[in-house]
Design a protein around this motif. Structure first.
Motif, PDB file in Angstrom:
ATOM      1  N   THR A 136      -8.602  -3.961  14.502  1.00 49.70           N
ATOM      2  CA  THR A 136      -8.861  -4.918  15.575  1.00 49.70           C
ATOM      3  C   THR A 136      -9.482  -6.194  15.014  1.00 49.70           C
ATOM      4  O   THR A 136      -9.220  -7.283  15.519  1.00 49.70           O
ATOM      5  N   THR A 137     -10.272  -6.058  13.978  1.00 48.58           N
ATOM      6  CA  THR A 137     -10.896  -7.246  13.382  1.00 48.58           C
ATOM      7  C   THR A 137      -9.853  -8.240  12.879  1.00 48.58           C
ATOM      8  O   THR A 137      -9.945  -9.443  13.159  1.00 48.58           O
ATOM      9  N   ARG A 179      -8.029  -9.905  15.764  1.00 49.75           N
ATOM     10  CA  ARG A 179      -8.847 -10.996  16.325  1.00 49.75           C
ATOM     11  C   ARG A 179      -8.814 -12.206  15.399  1.00 49.75           C
ATOM     12  O   ARG A 179      -8.649 -13.339  15.860  1.00 49.75           O
ATOM     13  N   ASP A 236     -16.065 -13.878  21.718  1.00 53.84           N
ATOM     14  CA  ASP A 236     -15.973 -12.487  22.176  1.00 53.84           C
ATOM     15  C   ASP A 236     -15.606 -12.346  23.647  1.00 53.84           C
ATOM     16  O   ASP A 236     -15.059 -11.326  24.064  1.00 53.84           O
ATOM     17  N   GLU A 237     -15.940 -13.377  24.429  1.00 52.87           N
ATOM     18  CA  GLU A 237     -15.848 -13.224  25.886  1.00 52.87           C
ATOM     19  C   GLU A 237     -14.474 -12.751  26.346  1.00 52.87           C
ATOM     20  O   GLU A 237     -14.359 -11.801  27.108  1.00 52.87           O
ATOM     21  N   TRP A 254     -12.163 -11.151  24.848  1.00 54.39           N
ATOM     22  CA  TRP A 254     -11.796  -9.805  24.426  1.00 54.39           C
ATOM     23  C   TRP A 254     -12.651  -8.747  25.106  1.00 54.39           C
ATOM     24  O   TRP A 254     -12.150  -7.666  25.466  1.00 54.39           O
ATOM     25  N   ASN A 255     -13.931  -9.071  25.286  1.00 50.40           N
ATOM     26  CA  ASN A 255     -14.809  -8.099  25.958  1.00 50.40           C
ATOM     27  C   ASN A 255     -14.351  -7.861  27.396  1.00 50.40           C
ATOM     28  O   ASN A 255     -14.470  -6.757  27.920  1.00 50.40           O
ATOM     29  N   ALA A 256     -13.834  -8.913  27.992  1.00 50.11           N
ATOM     30  CA  ALA A 256     -13.390  -8.774  29.385  1.00 50.11           C
ATOM     31  C   ALA A 256     -12.079  -7.993  29.486  1.00 50.11           C
ATOM     32  O   ALA A 256     -11.671  -7.600  30.576  1.00 50.11           O
ATOM     33  N   ARG A 257     -11.412  -7.826  28.369  1.00 53.65           N
ATOM     34  CA  ARG A 257     -10.090  -7.174  28.377  1.00 53.65           C
ATOM     35  C   ARG A 257     -10.005  -6.128  27.273  1.00 53.65           C
ATOM     36  O   ARG A 257      -9.233  -6.258  26.317  1.00 53.65           O
ATOM     37  N   PRO A 258     -10.801  -5.080  27.373  1.00 48.24           N
ATOM     38  CA  PRO A 258     -10.836  -4.075  26.304  1.00 48.24           C
ATOM     39  C   PRO A 258      -9.489  -3.381  26.079  1.00 48.24           C
ATOM     40  O   PRO A 258      -9.229  -2.863  25.001  1.00 48.24           O
ATOM     41  N   ASN A 259      -8.633  -3.442  27.075  1.00 44.71           N
ATOM     42  CA  ASN A 259      -7.335  -2.760  26.945  1.00 44.71           C
ATOM     43  C   ASN A 259      -6.458  -3.324  25.830  1.00 44.71           C
ATOM     44  O   ASN A 259      -5.655  -2.602  25.225  1.00 44.71           O
TER      45      ASN A 259
END
Ligand SMILES: Nc1nc2c(ncn2[C@H]2C[C@H](O)[C@@H](COP(=O)(O)OP(=O)(O)OP(=O)(O)O)O2)c(=O)[nH]1
Ligand SMILES: Nc1nc2c(ncn2[C@H]2C[C@H](O)[C@@H](COP(=O)(O)OP(=O)(O)OP(=O)(O)O)O2)c(=O)[nH]1
Ligand SMILES: Nc1nc2c(ncn2[C@H]2C[C@H](O)[C@@H](COP(=O)(O)OP(=O)(O)OP(=O)(O)O)O2)c(=O)[nH]1
Ligand SMILES: Nc1nc2c(ncn2[C@H]2C[C@H](O)[C@@H](COP(=O)(O)OP(=O)(O)OP(=O)(O)O)O2)c(=O)[nH]1
Ligand SMILES: O=P(O)(O)OP(=O)(O)OP(=O)(O)O
Ligand SMILES: O=P(O)(O)OP(=O)(O)OP(=O)(O)O
Ligand SMILES: O=P(O)(O)OP(=O)(O)OP(=O)(O)O
Ligand SMILES: O=P(O)(O)OP(=O)(O)OP(=O)(O)O
Ligand SMILES: [Mg+2]
Ligand SMILES: [Mg+2]
Ligand SMILES: [Mg+2]
Ligand SMILES: [Mg+2]
Ligand SMILES: [Mg+2]
Ligand SMILES: [Mg+2]
Ligand SMILES: [Mg+2]
Ligand SMILES: [Mg+2]
Ligand SMILES: [Mg+2]
Ligand SMILES: [Mg+2]
Ligand SMILES: [Mg+2]
Ligand SMILES: [Mg+2]
Lengths: 280, 280, 280, 280
Positions: free
Chosen positions: A134-135, A138, A268-269, A271-276
């Motif tokens: 995932t890193t 991103r 991060d915002e 991605w954090n809001a869309r963990p799927n």
């Protein structure tokens, strides 16, 4: 027939499982295409919307694509990690997606550039790159969006110098050489009254297409079907992850939409809001 | 930027030198596409001409393609053995050609199916297969043309039974099951008065597009430019073979045309008359 | 077990059919190995014979290898074009051959270097390169034998200067810098009385191991078994070529031997006398 | 030379970065080798120790290998994720490791099987499989250790039936068919008085070789060198991870040892105690 043995020369090309595939397409010789069709400089909103349209068509067809990012003449598509599309055959995935994108671009050209007939056949190259974590996924998208910013800042000032400042392209390049970001912001503002941060988010941030699940609460209310969503609505099949330890494997129908935004995807915002997106 | 390291995940994909590349595209779900757009059965001449047009566009762009063969919703392109197109990078060649074919198919649709608007985006898959010798290259094309014959004989009789004979498709399949070639010819003739060998060569043999060199004698006469050839004319650069022992490497401009025919490519005649195709 | 899914990450790696495989092994850090074990300079006949022994063991085990060429710390193995060894799986062929070569090298060390105990574990790298035509296969072996010649001429003079001429290695390198072949021959003769062409063929030409068929006449006479051949004798199974048009596929037992020579393989003579090597 | 162009047929084969490589070697035809050399049944401790020795030699040479697991005639080697050994060239890594293992196996044979001269050359195949996440790496090792258990339980009972119970191998297979684990334990105990769990851990759990860092406190005390460790001691260079965001890249010398144990690697304990293994 006795000639069928030639099929034996077709070799398997499966992509490593458990790995994110990112497929990036890029317009072939779009420098020329944009000139020949008088694309606005540095950004032609209609041309960019056409790219978004083609990308949306690709995502509508290929449910395993969970995120896409577009800028200029390119688009990147992220497949969910557990995708088994075409048994992960590289050439099959790569060509089918690239072909559909191209098809939609030509098919829908006149909707966006209605007064500019397409003079010849545009085409795109495509490639698939595997990202194991995932890193790096991103970082990949950060790479593209940072590129969008850098190019757009440069191009905005460059074309302001040329189109508004009356400079030749050679002069404009010379002026820009060696300047850093803050200097470009400053020149844009002082010479042309342009506040870079007020430019359209589309130009500064690129286009983000994200597959969003429609909340099931909405769907269930009063036993009614969810109110049809505009354009982007669709129903996709999400197969449960296929992880080896899961006991059941029943298919769950999830209503999804494809949302377009021009938001930051470096922080991060998003991605954090869309963990799927990076989940499986 | 600090994210640029993600490029390191892009791996090289060069194709073995000294080997013939054959790139085959095939329409994605053309069963449905042909139904939705009322293609004539079993063969729609307009749709086939559109395929030929797209293939010609591909050959006009990619001079290293020396031969192409099309049938139904597919086309095969043979690159000359010594091609160094895109340094033989597989994904780059594969996607660029597949994309251009798709683009041309959509772009030119209305020229051939003028009364049938395209309802949605057609797409194609593509693959490259390497063939190490002239024998297997010949066998490859024999495989495709034999397939054309087999399918066309079957489909011609099948649709005669259905459309002229009033049978259901299930009945027609049942009638055909187990029949050999001679029986199909016989049924076609006795029941429907169709002499198979008098059907259009395009349907029986498929489409052959071959790059032909225009003779230099013609060009040189009286110091005049050669008379422009119709449509297919073009000027290509043929780089001398790149064989390692050649001393000089000067480029020679050779005028070539792309000729369409519906001829036999299983026997020797076609190939003997065109030694250049398999030459280098 | 529930963990067995990890096998899915093992991807297929078949090598293109109809293509010659050449597997080359090369000693890992043999500069040090030769120093530590006092190999004679520039050529240690015992060490080279050990290499030949290991190569012969490989050919005895793998009947699809028809030719091998060795020099210095390396050996190249040519597989017949139609080989289907391990279904042409690259890693399987590559590792099994490299491993067996290594094993034989260590196993037989003391037979050749009886007064020099092996101090540590020697190892080899290996690679498979595909060659699509007989021409490039010939050029491959010419490349290796030309390399043998160039290196040997250089090394012979270099070590003569050092060991017999009393020069330092730095001086010897300096003397040799820029000299052409004829000058080296000349220096060897004038300063050291060495006629290069009278040096052992093994050093000048390297080692050629070739699988030869034993004539069946010899075998058939008087219903007697052929007289046993020395060492190199063996019985191999040669499966008829597997060419797609052959009707029958019966196995034919052919008695073969593996012959060692130090002959020229750049010219035509060697190959013309052994058409089987490049035949299928 | 003019033949050097043949090097162009050598294609690059880099392995995906950021991914764990596991290299597994397996004895070629060790069924026969164990018979010919009278390996004890079902487990020959000497033969297994020889395998461990060869694996340790491999780890001593290749510092990027952080863990190895062996059973029967096979060994698996885990490279740290960020390894750049040979620029991650697949064939180079694969053959060099497989060759060194083989070399050590032959070289050290007589140390373990002193009364059983090696009759012929043993060899090993090898393969590299990429695993993109720590989860699949753990599952890989669980797969191998679970396999060890299953095979050992089966083989222990099988050979007890044959060697102590006087059954033929056919009979023994028949008895075992369809039995579950608990039944095998029960039969072992009731018929032969063998408590499976009291068998040597080596046979039940296989061999685990793990690179351990020697604590720096030990080293630093009183400015003294750490007391030399027995045999396994070594000094390795661990390059700091190479992660793209790290500013400095100075090399840190870390003293490491390679420890052998026959412990459980399916549960969490082993891994939690050694976070370095899966760290970078
Ligand atoms: N005027 C204008 N040009 C655009 C726009 N979007 C893309 N372009 C042009 C600018 C660049 O010359 C080109 C994209 O750069 P690339 O690096 O992809 O180059 P290009 O496509 O020419 O070559 P390629 O075949 O990708 O190597 O497309 C736009 O909105 N307006
Ligand atoms: N009626 C009609 N149908 C055609 C013509 N040319 C091709 N087709 C149709 C017949 C077949 O159903 C289909 C080609 O067969 P394929 O094996 O390529 O199947 P399809 O494209 O549906 O699936 P695919 O995505 O390639 O696996 O296209 C034509 O001229 N007339
Ligand atoms: N004295 C002596 N040295 C030899 C003989 N055969 C090979 N060598 C040495 C000379 C070279 O230093 C070395 C072979 O050269 P390579 O290019 O293969 O280098 P090396 O094996 O050291 O490194 P590598 O691991 O292959 O990259 O082996 C011999 O017969 N006598
Ligand atoms: N008696 C005895 N046999 C062993 C021992 N360790 C391994 N073996 C034998 C038992 C098996 O037949 C064989 C390992 O099984 P494999 O599946 O690797 O088969 P094998 O090596 O024969 O064939 P392969 O070339 O790997 O396909 O080695 C041992 O400690 N004692
Ligand atoms: O398209 P990119 O950004 O990967 O980079 P490039 O310089 O265009 O190279 P290529 O398209 O040939 O990979
Ligand atoms: O397209 P083909 O003829 O190679 O065969 P297929 O059965 O359609 O298979 P695929 O397109 O999936 O390779
Ligand atoms: O071994 P070679 O001759 O192919 O060449 P090299 O310079 O040793 O390179 P490598 O062994 O790393 O491919
Ligand atoms: O060796 P394995 O366990 O991977 O399995 P196999 O059945 O021996 O197969 P192969 O060695 O041919 O991959
Ligand atoms: Mg590009
Ligand atoms: Mg572009
Ligand atoms: Mg671009
Ligand atoms: Mg298909
Ligand atoms: Mg199709
Ligand atoms: Mg088709
Ligand atoms: Mg080397
Ligand atoms: Mg070497
Ligand atoms: Mg060498
Ligand atoms: Mg195996
Ligand atoms: Mg084995
Ligand atoms: Mg085994």
């Amino acid at each position: 027939s006795k000639f069928a043995y030639v099929r034996n020369f077709e070799l398997p090309d499966p992509l490593l499982p458990g790995t994110f595939m990112i497929l990036r397409i890029d317009g072939h010789a779009f420098h020329r295409l944009s000139e020949e069709h008088n694309f606005a400089k540095p950004n032609d909103e209609r041309a960019l919307q056409l790219m978004d349209h083609a990308a949306r068509d690709v995502m509508t067809e290929f449910k395993d694509i969970v995120l896409a990012f577009g800028e200029s003449d390119e688009y990147s598509f992220l497949f969910r990690k557990s995708s088994t599309l075409y048994n992960r055959r590289e050439a099959k995935i790569l060509t089918t997606v690239t072909s559909l994108f191209t098809s939609s671009y030509v098919f829908n050209w006149s909707k966006y550039l209605s007064d500019t007939p397409l003079k010849y056949c545009p085409s795109f190259d495509g490639r698939i790159v595997l990202y194991p974590s995932t890193t790096v996924v991103r970082d990949y998208f950060s790479w593209r969006q940072a590129d969008t910013h850098i190019n757009n800042l440069y191009n905005t000032l460059f074309w302001a110098l040329v189109l508004k400042g009356g400079q030749t392209t050679t002069q404009a390049h010379a002026v820009l050489r060696g300047t850093v970001s803050s200097q470009k912001h400053e020149m844009l503002f002082s010479r042309f009254g342009i506040n870079y941060n007020e430019l359209a988010a589309r130009f500064r941030k690129g286009s983000v297409l994200v597959r969003e699940e429609v909340s099931t609460e909405t769907e269930g209310v009063d036993g009614l079907e969810a109110t049809p969503l505009p354009v982007s609505e669709e129903v996709s099949e999400v197969v449960s992850s296929g992880a080896p330890r899961k006991a059941s494997k029943k298919k769950v129908r999830v209503r999804t939409t494809i949302e377009l935004c021009h938001c930051d995807i470096i922080g991060d915002e998003f991605w954090n809001a869309r963990p799927n997106i990076l989940a499986d």
